[in-house]
Design an enzyme around this catalytic site. Structure first.
Site, PDB file in Angstrom:
ATOM      1  N   HIS A   1       8.408   4.330   4.352  1.00 55.87           N
ATOM      2  CA  HIS A   1       9.045   3.215   5.323  1.00 55.87           C
ATOM      3  C   HIS A   1      10.342   2.748   4.530  1.00 55.87           C
ATOM      4  CE1 HIS A   1       7.298   0.390   2.428  1.00 55.87           C
ATOM      5  NE2 HIS A   1       8.181  -0.497   3.102  1.00 55.87           N
ATOM      6  N   ARG A   2      10.606   2.368   2.838  1.00 55.60           N
ATOM      7  CA  ARG A   2      11.666   1.682   2.851  1.00 55.60           C
ATOM      8  C   ARG A   2      12.727   2.204   3.212  1.00 55.60           C
ATOM      9  NH1 ARG A   2      10.355  -1.754  -0.804  1.00 55.60           N
ATOM     10  NH2 ARG A   2       8.181  -1.463  -1.855  1.00 55.60           N
TER      11      ARG A   2
END
Length: 359
Positions: free
Chosen positions: A206-207
């Site tokens: 998700h980064r």
């Protein structure tokens, strides 16, 4: 005593829940007010965790979500200021490194309210990560720095923080994990996917550095595709990641099971029974370490080095070739299992003791 406790995003819930229970147990007359900023507003990212962790309904909900980092932080500050003025607690308790933590700490610091930062002192030394800025600024304005590990203590003392403001209490997120283990073990969520114990890889990404760059996202998914050709990959997809996958039309092997974000028990059940976990999450590094599950963290750095030194975590520089090489190596040579000191399920008790003794 009066405590104002802040949650905003998924990682906060696992840390605040045991703290509230510990304060209630040690000081039944203490007044605890739970504030939800709304930073994570999706039912799958927020409400389900309240149910799973036994958190009470928030006393205050700011309803702030979305927007840029600056916009979100500013709107939380504006929404939180009147809440702080109404309650005037003895302590504001903030956890972790999300925008909600920084915003509420800044408001309290300018209002003369004492701040206790749980999970203080962690450093990735990468200022391109918004979380690193949040951690450093929150630590700088906090009165009490509650740390999870020796490296966090060392970081703070190196930055000139007096020892009397630092208390090593251990990892409070592990408190929630230990309390939930019987239900996690009984859940066996992987069976609902037609899988067996240790037969699959669990992946979370998700980064922004991994999913917002189309070329990097394509590389990482290509690596997962190759792994999935031999071993099923279960991929609970964060909303931002799903949006990028769809907008970039990234090819996905049928061996990758894309599923919606899960509640705490289901996700931890998947993690506990996975062969290997591939992630860019901070909390997952800690949870896999406690569970003894091999973890590949797709990042150039980590604010949780103890999970590498004493745990089952390994850093992998983002990229297809590096991820596949690391996967093959850890598959052939799983790391030794060891749990860091004070990751014992009693961190919240120590936090409550320190807070109640420091008025």
């Amino acid at each position: 005593m009066k405590f104002l406790l802040i949650v905003g995003a998924r990682p906060n819930f696992m840390k605040i829940a045991p703290i509230m229970r510990a304060i209630a147990k040690q000081a039944p007359d203490a007044q605890q007010t739970l504030v939800h900023t709304g930073q994570h507003f999706d039912e799958r990212m927020s409400d389900v965790f309240f149910r799973d962790l036994g958190l009470p309904k928030p006393d205050e909900h700011l309803g702030v979500s979305g927007g840029s980092h600056a916009s979100q932080t500013a709107r939380i500050m504006l929404g939180f200021e009147p809440v702080l003025d109404r309650h005037r607690p003895d302590w504001l308790v903030v956890v972790g490194d999300v925008n909600s933590t920084l915003a509420c700490a800044l408001v309290a610091s300018k209002s003369g309210v004492k701040i206790a930062h749980v999970e203080a002192g962690l450093r990735s030394r990468d200022n391109t990560m918004p979380e690193e800025i949040n951690r450093k600024v929150t630590d700088a304005v906090s009165d009490l720095l509650l740390t999870p590990s020796p490296d966090a203590d060392a970081n703070l003392t190196a930055e000139g923080v007096p020892l009397e403001r630092i208390a090593r209490v251990g990892n409070v997120m592990i408190d929630s994990l230990i309390r939930a283990l019987p239900k996690i073990e009984a859940t066996e969520y992987y069976r609902s996917l037609g899988l067996t114990d240790q037969s699959y890889v669990l992946a979370t990404l998700h980064r922004p550095s991994n999913v917002d760059d189309p070329a990097m996202l394509s590389e990482l998914v290509s690596a997962l595709n190759e792994i999935a050709s031999r071993t099923p990959v279960v991929f609970p997809v964060h909303p931002r990641t799903r949006a990028r996958l769809e907008s970039e039309q990234v090819p996905i092997n049928e061996g990758i099971r894309l599923i919606d974000p899960l509640g705490y028990f289901d996700f931890m059940s998947l993690m506990r029974s996975a062969k290997i976990v591939i992630t860019d999450s901070g909390g997952v590094q800690e949870e896999t370490t406690y569970l003894g599950v091999s973890c590949l963290t797709v990042r150039p750095n980590t604010e949780r080095p103890i999970t590498i030194e004493e745990g089952t975590n390994r850093l992998v520089r983002p990229g297809k070739g590096t991820l596949l090489a690391a996967y093959s190596d850890v598959e052939a040579h799983p790391p030794l299992k060891q749990c860091p000191t004070l990751w014992d399920g009693k961190a919240a008790e120590r936090i409550a003791e320190v807070l109640l003794a420091t008025k």
